[in-house]
Design a protein around this motif. Structure first.
Motif, mmCIF file in Angstrom:
data_model
loop_
_atom_site.group_PDB
_atom_site.id
_atom_site.type_symbol
_atom_site.label_atom_id
_atom_site.label_comp_id
_atom_site.label_asym_id
_atom_site.label_seq_id
_atom_site.Cartn_x
_atom_site.Cartn_y
_atom_site.Cartn_z
ATOM 1 N N UNK A 186 44.348 -14.148 7.933
ATOM 2 C CA UNK A 186 42.922 -14.514 8.590
ATOM 3 C C UNK A 186 41.663 -13.510 8.211
ATOM 4 N N UNK A 187 42.011 -12.332 8.315
ATOM 5 C CA UNK A 187 40.747 -11.464 7.895
ATOM 6 C C UNK A 187 40.565 -11.561 6.283
ATOM 7 N N UNK A 188 41.335 -11.960 5.476
ATOM 8 C CA UNK A 188 41.508 -12.124 4.104
ATOM 9 C C UNK A 188 40.336 -13.370 3.804
ATOM 10 N N UNK A 189 40.720 -14.356 4.642
ATOM 11 C CA UNK A 189 40.164 -15.672 4.454
ATOM 12 C C UNK A 189 38.663 -15.520 4.713
ATOM 13 N N UNK A 190 38.256 -14.855 5.767
ATOM 14 C CA UNK A 190 36.904 -14.864 5.964
ATOM 15 C C UNK A 190 36.090 -13.761 4.987
ATOM 16 N N UNK A 191 36.826 -12.759 4.534
ATOM 17 C CA UNK A 191 36.155 -11.926 3.247
ATOM 18 C C UNK A 191 35.996 -12.812 1.980
ATOM 19 N N UNK A 192 36.876 -13.605 1.885
ATOM 20 C CA UNK A 192 36.818 -14.840 0.760
ATOM 21 C C UNK A 192 35.585 -15.602 0.804
ATOM 22 N N UNK A 203 38.729 -10.299 12.034
ATOM 23 C CA UNK A 203 38.513 -11.613 11.436
ATOM 24 C C UNK A 203 36.895 -11.368 11.044
ATOM 25 N N UNK A 204 36.154 -10.907 12.068
ATOM 26 C CA UNK A 204 34.517 -10.856 11.614
ATOM 27 C C UNK A 204 34.528 -9.587 10.793
ATOM 28 N N UNK A 205 35.518 -8.620 10.830
ATOM 29 C CA UNK A 205 35.495 -7.618 9.983
ATOM 30 C C UNK A 205 35.486 -7.944 8.591
ATOM 31 N N UNK A 206 36.658 -8.869 8.263
ATOM 32 C CA UNK A 206 36.900 -9.369 7.127
ATOM 33 C C UNK A 206 35.305 -9.953 6.441
ATOM 34 N N UNK A 207 34.911 -10.806 7.520
ATOM 35 C CA UNK A 207 33.519 -11.224 6.961
ATOM 36 C C UNK A 207 32.567 -10.367 6.378
ATOM 37 N N UNK A 208 32.205 -9.340 7.388
ATOM 38 C CA UNK A 208 31.486 -8.376 7.187
ATOM 39 C C UNK A 208 31.617 -7.672 5.756
ATOM 40 N N UNK A 209 33.130 -7.163 5.507
ATOM 41 C CA UNK A 209 33.372 -6.609 4.189
ATOM 42 C C UNK A 209 33.222 -7.507 2.963
ATOM 43 N N UNK A 210 33.243 -8.869 3.221
ATOM 44 C CA UNK A 210 32.973 -9.711 2.040
ATOM 45 C C UNK A 210 31.448 -9.810 1.745
ATOM 46 N N UNK A 211 30.540 -9.734 2.888
ATOM 47 C CA UNK A 211 29.177 -9.615 2.697
ATOM 48 C C UNK A 211 28.867 -8.431 1.994
ATOM 49 N N UNK A 212 29.606 -7.283 2.433
ATOM 50 C CA UNK A 212 29.081 -6.048 1.814
ATOM 51 C C UNK A 212 29.420 -6.009 0.529
ATOM 52 N N UNK A 213 30.312 -6.637 -0.182
ATOM 53 C CA UNK A 213 30.739 -6.668 -1.626
ATOM 54 C C UNK A 213 29.664 -7.453 -2.231
ATOM 55 N N UNK A 214 28.520 -8.010 -1.838
ATOM 56 C CA UNK A 214 27.651 -8.806 -2.436
ATOM 57 C C UNK A 214 26.270 -8.042 -2.775
ATOM 58 N N UNK A 215 26.390 -6.694 -2.500
ATOM 59 C CA UNK A 215 25.331 -5.919 -2.819
ATOM 60 C C UNK A 215 25.708 -5.644 -4.354
ATOM 61 N N UNK A 216 24.297 -5.934 -5.033
ATOM 62 C CA UNK A 216 24.469 -5.714 -6.596
ATOM 63 C C UNK A 216 24.854 -4.380 -7.034
ATOM 64 N N UNK A 217 25.853 -4.459 -7.907
ATOM 65 C CA UNK A 217 26.359 -2.974 -8.321
ATOM 66 C C UNK A 217 26.104 -2.876 -10.031
ATOM 67 N N UNK A 218 24.849 -3.525 -10.202
ATOM 68 C CA UNK A 218 24.688 -3.601 -11.723
ATOM 69 C C UNK A 218 24.806 -2.099 -12.545
ATOM 70 N N UNK A 219 24.190 -1.232 -12.026
ATOM 71 C CA UNK A 219 24.012 0.162 -12.578
ATOM 72 C C UNK A 219 25.537 0.530 -13.078
#
Ligand code: HEM
Ligand code: HEM
Length: 431
Positions: free
Chosen positions: A25-31, A193-209
């Motif tokens: 459940x948590x992984x799906x929301x992350x995804x 479950x919401x923590x999975x969602x929040x972790x997924x959003x956190x991964x979207x911070x550009x990590x270009x450098x």
């Protein structure tokens, strides 16, 4: 018919089923959170795409296991019959279809994409592409998106159903999916479950450098670098260049003639000092890919006032190419690009060097790479005076002449690649 609380309490899912329920459940929301942001990140989000594909494939395996357990292990009987019971079973069936269908359509869409980007699951296991016709890409892409949104709708219904049982029917159904009958444990599991969602959003911070910027690979001391294949490139580079510089210095000392000897008219021999860099940039649509070589060395014999007598040879260890991202680097070293395990070294050798300005030079020569030798020109400038000079320069290389970037994985990458270098060189001969 609603059995009493005692019945519901007495039956619970197996611990394995409970564990997998909350993990998936948590992984799906992350995804879903990560997947929805992928497109906006663009081509530079290589690491995030790889993560999305890795977590997705892990969900596929876990969901198959979960489904297998459902068939193998006894589970609590349905609490409700009639329409509510039918609705609950349909939502559960739909959730299983989503848990297996979403990753499968994701796998299908990457297998039929125009550019077959390799997937390394969690940076280790290569994911094969499914043998499907490329023409179906749009279908799978649409199905993947629809699966995700249907999944979200089913999850909302499912949660509403669970909470209805908990607060309205008060039949203790929620505790069939918790390892102990405790509201705190239930609350903690639901929060995953919401923590999975929040972790997924956190991964979207550009990590270009981090992934794409070239680093000063020969610098001393070396910056911290990721360890790939058990080897820390910078540490290794430092060791290598240190040895190389020492050997060259030794050779220079040995070979330098006495001041009064007739060989003094020979152009001086320069030692490349640690701390230099050799990197490259390839344009990819509106973006660019950058990388660097951490191991390269050379012999430079040149009198800046008489460049026509120069003899320069630079050797590059192709295995030391690094793009700051494990997948991109492994693609670059692979068959379609450098084929580095077969063609380990590239060599630039001058045939003619001439002055183009007060400090500017043009070196004509050849590059030998991947079994092909072709004419190549590079330009460089010297600064400083006397026995220590700073060299900066660049070359534009047509990668197609060396068969670098064949196959669909190179589609969209410009044929011209810019190579830049900068290093200090010293000579024991006073200038
Ligand atoms: C977010 C993604 C979720 C997915 C994909 C999911 C999936 C499922 C599935 C497939 C089942 C059926 C199990 C079976 O009979 O084999 C189930 C049962 C259950 N789920 Fe979830 N679930 C999710 C979230 C939640 C949440 C947030 C809650 C609580 C608020 C919850 C509470 C329950 C309960 C209590 C059951 C047992 C129902 C019963 O005994 O009849 N689930 N879940
Ligand atoms: C349970 C698993 C998965 C879920 C819930 C999920 C969810 C999503 C979502 C919501 C999107 C955004 C869709 C859009 O806006 O078009 C997306 C995009 C994507 N997913 Fe997944 N995904 C899963 C598994 C996978 C797997 C296993 C792969 C590949 C092996 C994959 C590859 C992709 C790719 C490449 C995109 C970007 C598509 C594009 O930009 O057109 N996904 N995913």
């Amino acid at each position: 018919m609603v059995p009493n609380t005692k019945t519901a309490r007495a039956m619970r899912y197996s611990l394995a089923a409970i564990f997998l329920h909350w993990l998936i459940a948590a992984a799906l929301l992350f995804q879903i959170a990560l997947g929805l942001g992928l497109e906006d990140l663009g081509a530079k989000a290589f690491a995030q795409y790889q993560l999305h594909k890795s977590v997705g494939m892990a969900i596929l395996l876990l969901s198959l296991l979960r489904f297998g357990l459902r068939l193998a292990l006894p589970r609590p009987p349905s609490l409700e019959s009639g329409f509510p019971g039918f609705l609950a079973s349909s939502v559960h069936a739909g959730l299983y279809v989503f848990m297996i269908g979403a990753p499968l359509t994701g796998w299908m869409l990457v297998s039929t994409a125009e550019i077959k980007v390799p997937t390394l699951i969690f940076g280790t296991v290569p994911l094969p592409h499914l043998p499907l016709p490329d023409g179906l890409h749009a279908v799978f892409s649409g199905a993947h998106e629809v699966a995700a949104f249907l999944g979200l709708a089913l999850i909302a219904l499912h949660i509403a159903g669970a909470l209805r049982h908990h607060w309205l029917l008060r039949d203790g159904l929620l505790y069939r999916m918790t390892p102990v009958r405790s509201w705190l444990v239930a609350a903690l599991l639901i929060v995953l479950v919401p923590a999975g969602w929040a972790a997924g959003r956190a991964m979207l911070t550009p990590q270009e450098s981090a992934p794409v910027s070239p680093r000063p690979l020969m610098s001393n001391p070396a910056p911290a670098q990721p360890v790939e294949n058990g080897v820390a490139p910078a540490a290794e580079a430092e060791a290598e260049t240190g040895t190389d510089a020492a050997t060259q210095a030794e050779a220079t000392a040995e070979e330098q003639p006495e001041e009064a000897s007739p060989e003094a008219v020979l152009p001086p021999r320069w030692t490349i000092l640690p701390g230099g860099r050799l990197d490259f940039t390839a344009s990819y649509r509106a973006d660019s890919y950058k990388g660097a070589f951490s191991r390269w060395s050379g012999t430079i014999v040149m009198d800046p006032d008489r460049p026509e007598t120069a003899d320069i040879r630079i050797e590059i260890d192709m295995m030391s190419a690094n793009m700051g991202d494990a997948t991109q680097t492994s693609m670059l070293l692979g068959e379609d690009f450098f084929a580095a395990s077969q063609f380990a070294t590239a060599v630039f050798r001058t045939s003619k060097v001439r002055k183009t300005g007060p400090d500017g030079f043009q070196a004509d020569g050849t590059v030998s790479m991947k079994g092909v030798t072709a004419a190549q020109t590079l330009r460089f400038a010297l600064s400083g005076t006397g026995a220590r000079r700073h060299v900066t320069g660049s070359a534009t290389i047509d990668r197609n002449r060396f068969d670098v970037g064949t196959g669909t994985s190179a589609q969209g990458i410009a044929p011209s690649v810019t190579v830049n270098f900068a290093f200090d060189a010293s000579t024991s001969r006073a200038q």
